[in-house]
Write an enzyme that holds these catalytic residues in place. Structure first.
Site, PDB file in Angstrom:
ATOM      1  N   ARG A 152       0.818  -1.212   0.000  1.00 33.45           N
ATOM      2  CA  ARG A 152       0.000   0.000   0.000  1.00 33.45           C
ATOM      3  C   ARG A 152       0.854   1.266   0.000  1.00 33.45           C
ATOM      4  O   ARG A 152       0.631   2.179  -0.806  1.00 33.45           O
ATOM      5  CB  ARG A 152      -0.936  -0.008   1.214  1.00 33.45           C
ATOM      6  CG  ARG A 152      -1.864   1.197   1.316  1.00 33.45           C
ATOM      7  CD  ARG A 152      -2.866   1.010   2.430  1.00 33.45           C
ATOM      8  NE  ARG A 152      -2.236   1.047   3.734  1.00 33.45           N
ATOM      9  CZ  ARG A 152      -2.357   2.067   4.594  1.00 33.45           C
ATOM     10  NH1 ARG A 152      -3.096   3.115   4.283  1.00 33.45           N
ATOM     11  NH2 ARG A 152      -1.783   2.031   5.777  1.00 33.45           N
ATOM     12  N   ILE A 153       1.841   1.334   0.884  1.00 31.99           N
ATOM     13  CA  ILE A 153       2.655   2.545   0.974  1.00 31.99           C
ATOM     14  C   ILE A 153       3.602   2.640  -0.215  1.00 31.99           C
ATOM     15  O   ILE A 153       3.814   3.727  -0.776  1.00 31.99           O
ATOM     16  CB  ILE A 153       3.412   2.586   2.310  1.00 31.99           C
ATOM     17  CG1 ILE A 153       2.406   2.703   3.473  1.00 31.99           C
ATOM     18  CG2 ILE A 153       4.393   3.754   2.341  1.00 31.99           C
ATOM     19  CD1 ILE A 153       3.030   2.682   4.842  1.00 31.99           C
ATOM     20  N   ARG A 234      11.127  -0.260   8.569  1.00 29.36           N
ATOM     21  CA  ARG A 234      11.567  -0.673   9.900  1.00 29.36           C
ATOM     22  C   ARG A 234      13.086  -0.794   9.896  1.00 29.36           C
ATOM     23  O   ARG A 234      13.678  -1.296   8.932  1.00 29.36           O
ATOM     24  CB  ARG A 234      10.923  -1.998  10.322  1.00 29.36           C
ATOM     25  CG  ARG A 234       9.425  -1.916  10.584  1.00 29.36           C
ATOM     26  CD  ARG A 234       9.109  -1.036  11.773  1.00 29.36           C
ATOM     27  NE  ARG A 234       7.683  -0.919  12.052  1.00 29.36           N
ATOM     28  CZ  ARG A 234       6.884   0.026  11.566  1.00 29.36           C
ATOM     29  NH1 ARG A 234       7.382   0.946  10.743  1.00 29.36           N
ATOM     30  NH2 ARG A 234       5.609   0.061  11.892  1.00 29.36           N
ATOM     31  N   ASP A 258      14.781   6.961   8.519  1.00 30.78           N
ATOM     32  CA  ASP A 258      13.764   7.452   9.452  1.00 30.78           C
ATOM     33  C   ASP A 258      13.481   6.444  10.549  1.00 30.78           C
ATOM     34  O   ASP A 258      12.837   6.768  11.539  1.00 30.78           O
ATOM     35  CB  ASP A 258      12.463   7.759   8.691  1.00 30.78           C
ATOM     36  CG  ASP A 258      11.400   8.379   9.583  1.00 30.78           C
ATOM     37  OD1 ASP A 258      11.726   9.355  10.290  1.00 30.78           O
ATOM     38  OD2 ASP A 258      10.255   7.897   9.582  1.00 30.78           O
ATOM     39  N   GLU A 263      14.746   2.492  19.185  1.00 28.00           N
ATOM     40  CA  GLU A 263      14.092   3.799  19.194  1.00 28.00           C
ATOM     41  C   GLU A 263      13.523   4.086  20.581  1.00 28.00           C
ATOM     42  O   GLU A 263      12.925   3.201  21.188  1.00 28.00           O
ATOM     43  CB  GLU A 263      12.974   3.839  18.138  1.00 28.00           C
ATOM     44  CG  GLU A 263      13.483   3.679  16.712  1.00 28.00           C
ATOM     45  CD  GLU A 263      12.365   3.729  15.681  1.00 28.00           C
ATOM     46  OE1 GLU A 263      11.184   3.871  16.068  1.00 28.00           O
ATOM     47  OE2 GLU A 263      12.661   3.607  14.491  1.00 28.00           O
ATOM     48  N   HIS A 287      11.891   8.727  13.253  1.00 28.89           N
ATOM     49  CA  HIS A 287      10.691   7.948  12.917  1.00 28.89           C
ATOM     50  C   HIS A 287       9.479   8.858  12.773  1.00 28.89           C
ATOM     51  O   HIS A 287       8.479   8.733  13.486  1.00 28.89           O
ATOM     52  CB  HIS A 287      10.429   6.865  13.956  1.00 28.89           C
ATOM     53  CG  HIS A 287       9.615   5.727  13.395  1.00 28.89           C
ATOM     54  ND1 HIS A 287       9.648   4.452  13.915  1.00 28.89           N
ATOM     55  CD2 HIS A 287       8.750   5.666  12.348  1.00 28.89           C
ATOM     56  CE1 HIS A 287       8.835   3.662  13.220  1.00 28.89           C
ATOM     57  NE2 HIS A 287       8.284   4.388  12.261  1.00 28.89           N
ATOM     58  N   GLY A 289       7.690   8.965   9.961  1.00 28.78           N
ATOM     59  CA  GLY A 289       6.886   8.476   8.850  1.00 28.78           C
ATOM     60  C   GLY A 289       5.390   8.632   9.033  1.00 28.78           C
ATOM     61  O   GLY A 289       4.705   9.136   8.145  1.00 28.78           O
TER      62      GLY A 289
END
Length: 329
Positions: A152-153, A234, A258, A263, A287, A289
């Site tokens: 999808r992305i 990821r 990103d 994290e 991160h 996104g």
């Protein structure tokens, strides 16, 4: 029944303002991330409901088994692989999710692509320090964008990239030449072929045992001179030491990350390499996104809806086998 609700990892401090939370419940919002298991259990132990933001705080079985008061987990997004949903079902804990907006990640991908290609950060730093132009940028028009993972992305990124006049080359384990033709993208027969055939490579894969460490030294070495690399999926999908070595040797010529293995990113993380960063060859972001106002309003609004539905005995957007438990008096 008054619930104790923990909203975790609200880095920006906006959770209370972005949704109408149940007024009769006790809500505690935490802005930091705890990685120590004992400290995390101590924080979460009193709570009946935990709201998690993506994979910022994993909830494996070893944590869930130590939370006897927990009855409901609500995650942003329709899937969260850092929650052991099987263990939750076994323990009688319902897991619910929310909808998501992939547009935020796709737009950030294009932002990073433009920033790297046009050397925005080093040129801005030069101007703010009293200097002027220090290098030469490159247009996106006419370049080939290689998309690793055409879901999808990835498809959203392809649509945006076409507006800039880019050719799209795609690879994933499930993408066949026939599917690629139907999607109007060029098909790479292998990951190495994609790495070698693209001017810019952008990763959009789900993290799994198959994709962990998928992109390493051999893949980076196959890249074209001057090619750029982006990861907004990821962190563990790529081998960071191999990327850093590749950057020092010119393949890739530049990279934007990103997402990171740990994290928030520790200050002693190897990718905080001042030479690479200051030269404009490496761009790090925290991160971002999915971090946008519209996305987070959707997340928190639907989290509150999930809690209300569960309290009414009719859970919605349930993830996994999940025991659809109802509140206990």
């Amino acid at each position: 029944m008054t619930l104790r609700i923990a909203v975790l990892d609200d880095y920006a401090g906006i959770a209370r303002d972005y949704a109408d939370w149940p007024g009769e419940d006790r809500i505690e919002v935490f802005r930091d991330t705890i990685s120590d298991p004992d400290a995390l259990v101590a924080r979460l132990l009193p709570h009946n409901v935990i709201c998690v933001m993506r994979e910022r705080t994993p909830l494996p079985a070893t944590i869930l088994e130590r939370l006897p008061n927990l009855r409901l987990i609500v995650t942003s997004g329709a899937r969260n692989l850092s929650i052991d949903t099987a263990a939750a079902a076994r323990l009688g804990i319902t897991v619910c999710g929310t909808e998501s907006r992939g547009s935020a990640t796709a737009e950030l991908t294009m932002t990073l692509m433009l920033a790297l290609s046009r050397r925005i950060v080093p040129e801005a730093n030069s101007a703010s320090a009293g200097g002027w132009q220090t290098g030469m940028g490159r247009d996106l028009s006419g370049l080939t964008l290689g998309i690793v993972g055409y879901g999808r992305i990835g498809a959203m990124v392809a649509r945006l990239a076409r507006v800039f006049g880019m050719r799209i080359l795609a690879w994933s384990r499930s993408l066949t030449p026939e599917k690629a033709a139907a999607l109007d993208v060029d098909h790479a027969a292998s990951l190495t072929e994609l790495m070698a055939g693209a001017d810019i490579v952008s990763v959009h894969l789900v993290l799994s045992e198959e994709t962990r460490g998928l992109i390493g030294a051999a893949e980076f070495a196959a890249m074209r001179p001057g090619a750029l690399f982006l990861n907004t999926s990821r962190g563990p999908v790529i081998q960071v030491p191999a990327l850093l070595d590749g950057l020092r040797n010119g393949r890739p010529a530049g990279a934007a990350l990103d997402v990171h293995d740990i994290e928030p990113l520790p200050q002693d993380a190897p990718q905080i390499d001042r030479d690479l960063i200051d030269s404009g060859r490496l761009l790090l972001t925290p991160h971002l996104g999915y971090v946008s106002e519209q996305t987070f309003r959707l997340f928190y609004t639907q989290m509150a809806e999930d809690i209300a539905a569960w309290k009414a005995g009719a859970p919605i957007r349930v993830i996994g086998a999940g025991a659809q438990s109802t509140p206990k008096a």
